[in-house]
Design an enzyme around this catalytic site. Structure first.
Site, PDB file in Angstrom:
ATOM      1  N   HIS A 173       0.820  -1.211   0.000  1.00 20.30           N
ATOM      2  CA  HIS A 173       0.000   0.000   0.000  1.00 20.30           C
ATOM      3  C   HIS A 173       0.856   1.266   0.000  1.00 20.30           C
ATOM      4  O   HIS A 173       0.341   2.351  -0.282  1.00 20.30           O
ATOM      5  CB  HIS A 173      -0.963   0.003   1.185  1.00 20.30           C
ATOM      6  CG  HIS A 173      -0.329   0.237   2.514  1.00 20.30           C
ATOM      7  ND1 HIS A 173      -0.043  -0.775   3.405  1.00 20.30           N
ATOM      8  CD2 HIS A 173       0.075   1.379   3.135  1.00 20.30           C
ATOM      9  CE1 HIS A 173       0.490  -0.283   4.489  1.00 20.30           C
ATOM     10  NE2 HIS A 173       0.579   1.025   4.354  1.00 20.30           N
TER      11      HIS A 173
ATOM     12  N   ASP B 286       0.224  -7.618   1.261  1.00 22.23           N
ATOM     13  CA  ASP B 286       0.640  -6.227   1.485  1.00 22.23           C
ATOM     14  C   ASP B 286       2.159  -6.085   1.547  1.00 22.23           C
ATOM     15  O   ASP B 286       2.706  -5.393   2.403  1.00 22.23           O
ATOM     16  CB  ASP B 286       0.005  -5.665   2.763  1.00 22.23           C
ATOM     17  CG  ASP B 286      -0.003  -4.144   2.794  1.00 22.23           C
ATOM     18  OD1 ASP B 286       0.415  -3.528   1.793  1.00 22.23           O
ATOM     19  OD2 ASP B 286      -0.401  -3.564   3.815  1.00 22.23           O
TER      20      ASP B 286
ATOM     21  N   SER C  47       4.828   2.147   8.187  1.00 22.20           N
ATOM     22  CA  SER C  47       4.491   1.054   7.275  1.00 22.20           C
ATOM     23  C   SER C  47       5.710   0.615   6.478  1.00 22.20           C
ATOM     24  O   SER C  47       6.408   1.440   5.887  1.00 22.20           O
ATOM     25  CB  SER C  47       3.385   1.490   6.317  1.00 22.20           C
ATOM     26  OG  SER C  47       2.194   1.726   7.014  1.00 22.20           O
TER      27      SER C  47
END
Length: 578
Positions: free
Chosen positions: A160, A191, A269
């Protein structure tokens, strides 16, 4: 007779001693406004531990010593408490640094945590599709996240973080240079994305991160990355609080995940989570934002990471995580088990539905009871043994396989034991969770036809699309199964106003069921039927028994004028022209 003296008190004719003189006899050289010197911090600490029953001048009446404390040691052995003489004879406390403060040896600090040098900052420029105007793209924007270097001159981060990327750049810790990166593989379900850099200078002096085993509960973890709030590297610590099958928000799948109590913020992230030995045990990827929850973060564990890497190395591309494409029911009720012909010692789960496009649909049937998967017994609640004192959903066993692998399933059907070898495949959703490239579209007589996807719903109805979208679209998203591989949900997304479509302007996001009596299987089939139509009228059957009827010659003649009015380059997307 000599003067009577009371025990514990000095004669009045003698001057009273100060605290410094009593605690350090023969060691106080000056009691004027000069600093009191002591031989060492250790001796000072030993001398400072006094009997709690003794009273000293200037000491509060309720003062009590803590025998475990060292009142003369302040902060560190290099800082000791000293006193200055005051005019009234008492001594005021004052901190003294007897030696210059130690200068940290930064080289040794870096050597202690060399894995931090492998953590990089990821810069990405995105351009998202515009589903309202699918012939255009939205305004580009920039984002930053974290990543880390692994063996083979590769970098891992979250999928993402680079979704709909135009450009990806990486910056090493302590560097002022950003290096252009190339995307090797994107794993939307897990992901994870794999990057590389062609510039040899980027790899100089960096040791790749090593992977560790799946951590145990209460194991300490350290999340390293570049979250919001600063430009330098950030470190947060916590412990492993839970390991189970989690819902991956970006991938819309369920895979193994690790819950930790370390803070994971925007920008974290893609950053690694290290164990106590400095080995990577996961990738930070999402957190729980809820009014009743605090400091709940999630990391992608090493089994999922290594599956992604090996999949890429094995096939040259990412092929995905296979799943058992069935819906199943728990068998915890004893009456239900008895009605299915199960014995007291038998356990398993009942198959409710099987996807028509799945390979297992050729061998499995509804109401089959799955007893065992690849030699491992399945409990009535759908779990299998995991580690000591732990159980996990049996879908974990399926996710450890690779696309195209074979698995042996043992089922109970009509009180008979059967065994099948099935080929495992990835999930083909009727409404896909992601799209590649630009969204497909087709325009005729001002009607804009589009294929429904999760990004489409999110674009039309916002992040809360599961509450705001039409109930029939949501039902297909959550429960419907594709009857054939390339099936799509085709809708009229909007109507570009023109003279020919008067009265149809209010149609929006309504599914197209048939054209001239023939079912619409996907957007490409609709384009073919409309383009080849030579009937006098075109009739579109929509949901809720609504119809659209247009004269064929007039509708096709109006296309060029409508495109020119709205500045649209083509009546269909490039993928439909073939």
């Amino acid at each position: 007779m000599g003067e009577k003296r009371k025990r514990g008190r000095q004669p009045k004719t003698q001057p009273s001693k100060t605290i410094a003189e009593e605690e350090y006899p023969n060691k106080v050289t000056t009691i004027t406004n000069e600093l009191v010197s002591v031989p060492s911090a250790m001796e000072a600490a030993d001398a400072a531990i006094l009997d709690s029953s003794r009273r000293r001048p200037g000491r509060p009446k309720n003062f009590k010593h803590n025998e475990k404390s060292q009142p003369l040691v302040i902060g560190s052995p290099e800082r000791i408490s000293t006193r200055l003489a005051e005019p009234n004879g008492n001594c005021a406390p004052m901190d003294l640094v007897t030696e210059p403060p130690l200068i940290p040896k930064w080289d040794s600090v870096v050597k202690a945590v060399p894995s931090m040098d492998a953590v990089v900052k990821v810069f990405c420029v995105h351009t998202q599709p515009n589903f309202s105007l699918p012939w255009q793209r939205k305004r580009q924007y920039s984002s930053s996240s974290s990543g880390f270097i692994i063996s083979g001159r590769r970098v891992l981060t979250n999928a993402h973080s680079v979704e709909h990327h135009n450009q990806v750049k990486l910056k090493k810790r302590g560097s002022d240079t950003k290096y252009l990166a190339t995307v090797l593989a994107i794993g939307t379900e897990c992901d994870i994305v794999l990057l590389t850099v062609n510039d040899d200078e980027f790899w100089d002096g960096i040791s790749p991160v090593e992977f560790g085993d799946l951590p145990a509960l209460q194991d300490p973890v350290t999340v390293v990355g570049y979250p919001i709030g600063g430009d330098t590297i950030s470190v947060t610590s916590g412990v492993v609080s839970r390991i189970e099958i989690l819902s991956y928000v970006h991938g819309s799948t369920e895979l193994l995940g690790v819950q930790i109590d370390a803070a994971i913020n925007s920008g974290n992230s893609g950053g690694p989570a290290f164990n106590g030995k400095g080995k990577c045990v996961g990738i930070a990827f999402q957190s729980l934002k809820h009014e009743d929850a605090e400091n709940i973060g999630y990391v992608i564990p090493t089994p999922v990471i290594l599956h992604f890497i090996r999949d890429y190395e094995k096939n040259g591309e990412y092929t995905g995580f296979p799943i058992l494409r069935v819906e199943w029911q728990k068998m915890e009720n004893p009456d239900l088990r008895m009605s299915m012909g199960m014995g007291p010692e038998q356990k398993g789960v009942r198959i409710r539905r099987i996807e028509p496009t799945a390979p297992e649909s050729y061998v499995l049937k509804p109401s089959d009871v799955i007893l065992r998967f690849d030699g491992i017994d399945i409990a009535n609640d759908g779990t299998v043994p995991f580690r000591h004192g732990e159980r996990i959903g049996f879908t974990y066993l399926v996710s450890q396989k690779y696309t195209g692998d074979t698995a042996t399933i043992k089922v109970l059907r009509d009180s008979k034991m059967l065994e099948f070898d099935i080929n495992l495949a990835t999930h083909k959703r009727l409404i896909p969770a992601h799209i590649k490239g630009r969204p497909p579209y087709y325009i005729v007589a001002g009607f804009v036809f589009a294929a429904v996807s999760v990004p489409y719903l999110r674009s039309e109805y916002g992040k809360e699309y599961e509450f705001n979208a039409p109930i029939k679209l949501l039902d297909k998203h959550l429960h419907a199964m594709a009857e054939f591989i390339d099936e799509q949900i085709v809708v009229v997304s909007q109507v570009l106003v023109a003279d020919i479509n008067i009265g149809y302007e209010d149609i929006i996001n309504t599914q197209v069921l048939a054209f001239n009596g023939k079912p619409v299987k996907n957007l490409k089939s609709l384009v073919f039927m409309v383009e080849s139509c030579d009937d006098e009228y075109m009739k579109f059957d929509l949901e809720y028994q609504q119809i659209v009827v247009l004269k064929t010659s007039t509708a096709k003649a109006a296309i060029s004028n409508i495109l020119s009015t709205h500045g649209i380059p083509s009546a269909m997307s490039d993928d439909l022209k073939a």
